[in-house]
Design a protein around this motif. Structure first.
Motif, mmCIF file in Angstrom:
data_model
loop_
_atom_site.group_PDB
_atom_site.id
_atom_site.type_symbol
_atom_site.label_atom_id
_atom_site.label_comp_id
_atom_site.label_asym_id
_atom_site.label_seq_id
_atom_site.Cartn_x
_atom_site.Cartn_y
_atom_site.Cartn_z
ATOM 1 N N VAL A 1 -30.294 -27.869 83.511
ATOM 2 C CA VAL A 1 -29.443 -26.607 83.387
ATOM 3 C C VAL A 1 -28.954 -26.320 84.853
ATOM 4 C CG1 VAL A 1 -30.652 -25.678 81.618
ATOM 5 C CG2 VAL A 1 -31.626 -25.353 83.778
ATOM 6 N N LYS A 2 -29.491 -26.923 85.688
ATOM 7 C CA LYS A 2 -29.505 -26.857 87.285
ATOM 8 C C LYS A 2 -29.322 -28.250 87.814
ATOM 9 C CE LYS A 2 -28.413 -25.568 91.262
ATOM 10 N NZ LYS A 2 -27.630 -26.748 91.731
ATOM 11 N N LYS A 3 -28.200 -28.863 88.580
ATOM 12 C CA LYS A 3 -28.278 -30.037 89.153
ATOM 13 C C LYS A 3 -29.334 -30.074 90.242
ATOM 14 C CE LYS A 3 -25.221 -33.357 91.699
ATOM 15 N NZ LYS A 3 -24.045 -33.469 92.118
ATOM 16 N N LEU A 4 -30.142 -31.317 90.610
ATOM 17 C CA LEU A 4 -30.937 -31.493 91.574
ATOM 18 C C LEU A 4 -29.700 -31.798 92.799
ATOM 19 C CD1 LEU A 4 -33.358 -31.776 92.769
ATOM 20 C CD2 LEU A 4 -33.640 -34.016 92.074
ATOM 21 N N ASP A 5 -29.851 -30.976 93.691
ATOM 22 C CA ASP A 5 -28.890 -31.106 94.898
ATOM 23 C C ASP A 5 -29.420 -31.953 95.939
ATOM 24 O OD1 ASP A 5 -26.528 -29.520 93.852
ATOM 25 O OD2 ASP A 5 -28.024 -27.923 94.114
ATOM 26 N N ILE A 6 -30.892 -31.504 96.210
ATOM 27 C CA ILE A 6 -31.347 -32.231 97.474
ATOM 28 C C ILE A 6 -32.958 -32.599 97.261
ATOM 29 C CG2 ILE A 6 -32.477 -32.062 99.858
ATOM 30 C CD1 ILE A 6 -29.220 -32.214 99.693
ATOM 31 N N PHE A 7 -33.233 -33.744 97.366
ATOM 32 C CA PHE A 7 -34.639 -34.353 96.957
ATOM 33 C C PHE A 7 -35.392 -34.763 98.307
ATOM 34 C CE2 PHE A 7 -37.982 -37.158 95.861
ATOM 35 C CZ PHE A 7 -38.940 -36.371 95.258
ATOM 36 N N GLU A 8 -36.625 -33.925 98.733
ATOM 37 C CA GLU A 8 -37.216 -34.360 99.828
ATOM 38 C C GLU A 8 -38.674 -34.944 99.697
ATOM 39 O OE1 GLU A 8 -38.390 -31.253 102.398
ATOM 40 O OE2 GLU A 8 -36.613 -30.327 101.563
ATOM 41 N N CYS A 9 -39.261 -35.855 100.062
ATOM 42 C CA CYS A 9 -40.502 -35.848 100.140
ATOM 43 C C CYS A 9 -41.396 -34.994 100.950
ATOM 44 C CB CYS A 9 -41.021 -37.700 100.415
ATOM 45 S SG CYS A 9 -40.210 -38.683 99.467
ATOM 46 N N ALA A 10 -42.353 -34.483 100.498
ATOM 47 C CA ALA A 10 -43.260 -33.383 101.158
ATOM 48 C C ALA A 10 -43.478 -33.707 102.562
ATOM 49 C CB ALA A 10 -44.139 -32.578 100.169
ATOM 50 N N GLY B 1 -28.271 -35.423 97.427
ATOM 51 C CA GLY B 1 -28.700 -35.862 98.986
ATOM 52 C C GLY B 1 -29.974 -35.723 99.334
ATOM 53 N N ILE B 2 -30.328 -36.307 100.635
ATOM 54 C CA ILE B 2 -31.771 -36.379 100.864
ATOM 55 C C ILE B 2 -32.170 -35.637 102.054
ATOM 56 C CG2 ILE B 2 -33.479 -38.224 101.640
ATOM 57 C CD1 ILE B 2 -31.494 -40.409 100.571
ATOM 58 N N SER B 3 -33.253 -34.850 101.954
ATOM 59 C CA SER B 3 -33.882 -34.163 103.110
ATOM 60 C C SER B 3 -35.179 -34.927 103.389
ATOM 61 C CB SER B 3 -34.045 -32.702 102.646
ATOM 62 O OG SER B 3 -34.444 -32.026 103.532
ATOM 63 N N LEU B 4 -35.697 -34.224 104.591
ATOM 64 C CA LEU B 4 -37.002 -34.843 105.165
ATOM 65 C C LEU B 4 -37.781 -33.618 105.172
ATOM 66 C CD1 LEU B 4 -35.695 -37.305 108.201
ATOM 67 C CD2 LEU B 4 -36.582 -38.079 105.766
ATOM 68 N N SER B 5 -39.136 -33.951 105.597
ATOM 69 C CA SER B 5 -40.093 -32.774 105.548
ATOM 70 C C SER B 5 -41.197 -33.033 106.545
ATOM 71 C CB SER B 5 -40.841 -32.517 104.071
ATOM 72 O OG SER B 5 -41.474 -31.211 104.447
ATOM 73 N N GLU B 6 -41.337 -32.314 107.447
ATOM 74 C CA GLU B 6 -42.424 -32.214 108.328
ATOM 75 C C GLU B 6 -42.623 -33.582 109.039
ATOM 76 O OE1 GLU B 6 -44.834 -30.574 109.728
ATOM 77 O OE2 GLU B 6 -44.932 -28.589 108.663
#
Length: 332
Positions: free
Chosen positions: A114-123, A149-154
């Motif tokens: 129902v919603k595209k996954l736009d950004i995924f990031e490893c916590a 796309g890819i994001s980064l976290s911490e």
């Protein structure tokens, strides 16, 4: 207008964690009204997590599913970023290619299309797996069309540069606020400005301290994760509230709420550091709080910005941001 994964992201975003990762989950009717109001005010960058639940780790993803099922007209207007890459029982990071793929597929399962996954990031970065290996596996999934796309976290500055050498990094999520200025001193903001990677600032209101919601330990609900954070201990919280008091005084002088002042201070960094974009993602559980946080923010003057910086320098925040065993994963 900043775009992330090709979708416009407003000057402020919206954090969804508080709806479900709390002792009492926010009812759908209230949560939906709050999410709608955020979108109406231009906060089109939504931040969720595969493990943002108390009864069930995927509670937050299920909430997102229900919202976009009821309001499909908003799906293309929102850039949805989801944190994962962790064991859902222990929350330990797992950056192995097979593990991050399983996390992405589980996220997609609960979003239900129902919603595209736009950004995924490893916590968090898995210290046992080279960042190039993890990012390479995520890039393969982007190429497959599983998400955009890819994001980064911490992450630390060196890790940002290593990841960006593998593929395009859409965003870097870090804690940044008047209560946590580490990123200004450890090279992270500088690296993001240099590489033109937007910064997503979580907990921009000091986890409630800068809104006046927490004035003593008695204001922290039983079962809240804040009970385990050193900054909110019986010993440290009264000392840390000194900074909040100084911010409240200045906000009154300027004629805005403390939350609006705190967010204006973060956005002022964009003016002071060429190439830097910061999207704070305050979380709220009511439309009324969204109206306050996401109201048009009056730009902060150079004089007020400098005064706030001096206040931050003069008042030391006591205690770590997280409990001790999680601290080792910060700024990886």
């Amino acid at each position: 207008m900043t775009t992330i994964a090709g979708i416009p992201a407003g000057p402020l975003g919206f954090g969804l964690m508080g709806f479900t990762w709390r002792p009492v989950v926010t009812p759908d009717e209230q949560a939906f009204a709050t999410m709608k109001r955020a979108i109406e005010l231009g906060a089109t960058f939504f931040n969720s997590g595969e493990f943002y639940g108390t009864a069930d780790p995927t509670d937050n993803l299920q909430l997102v599913n229900r919202f976009f099922t009821k309001y499909p007209e908003y799906a293309d207007k929102v850039c949805l970023s989801v944190k994962g890459g962790a064991d859902l029982k222990t929350l330990a990071p797992d950056g192995r290619p097979e593990a991050v793929r399983a996390s992405v597929m589980n996220t997609l399962k609960y979003l239900g299309g129902v919603k595209k996954l736009d950004i995924f990031e490893c916590a968090r970065v898995d210290p046992k797996v080279p960042i190039e290996t993890t990012i390479g596996a995520l890039k393969e999934m982007v190429d497959e069309g599983l998400f955009s796309g890819i994001s980064l976290s911490e992450v630390g500055a060196a890790t940002i540069r290593r990841a960006a050498a593998v593929t395009k990094i859409e965003a870097v999520e870090i804690e940044y606020s008047l209560f946590c200025v580490d990123a200004a001193n450890n090279g992270v903001l500088e690296a993001c400005a240099e590489l033109k990677i937007p910064v997503v600032a979580y907990s921009p209101l000091g986890r409630g301290i800068l809104t006046g919601a927490i004035k003593s330990n008695a204001d922290i609900p039983e079962g809240s994760i804040l009970k385990h954070f050193e900054q909110f201990s019986d010993e440290n919280l009264p000392l840390n509230l000194k900074l909040a008091d100084a911010v409240f005084t200045m906000a009154k002088k300027i004629g805005c709420t403390p939350a609006q002042l705190a967010l204006a201070w973060i956005k002022k960094h964009e003016e002071k550091m060429p190439g830097l974009t910061i999207i704070p993602i305050p979380g709220s559980t009511t439309p009324e709080r969204v109206n306050e946080n996401l109201a048009e923010i009056k730009p902060l003057s150079d004089e007020n910005f400098s005064e706030l910086n001096e206040i931050v320098k003069s008042i030391e925040i006591k205690g770590g941001r997280y409990f001790s065993h999680a601290a080792a994963l910060l700024w990886a």
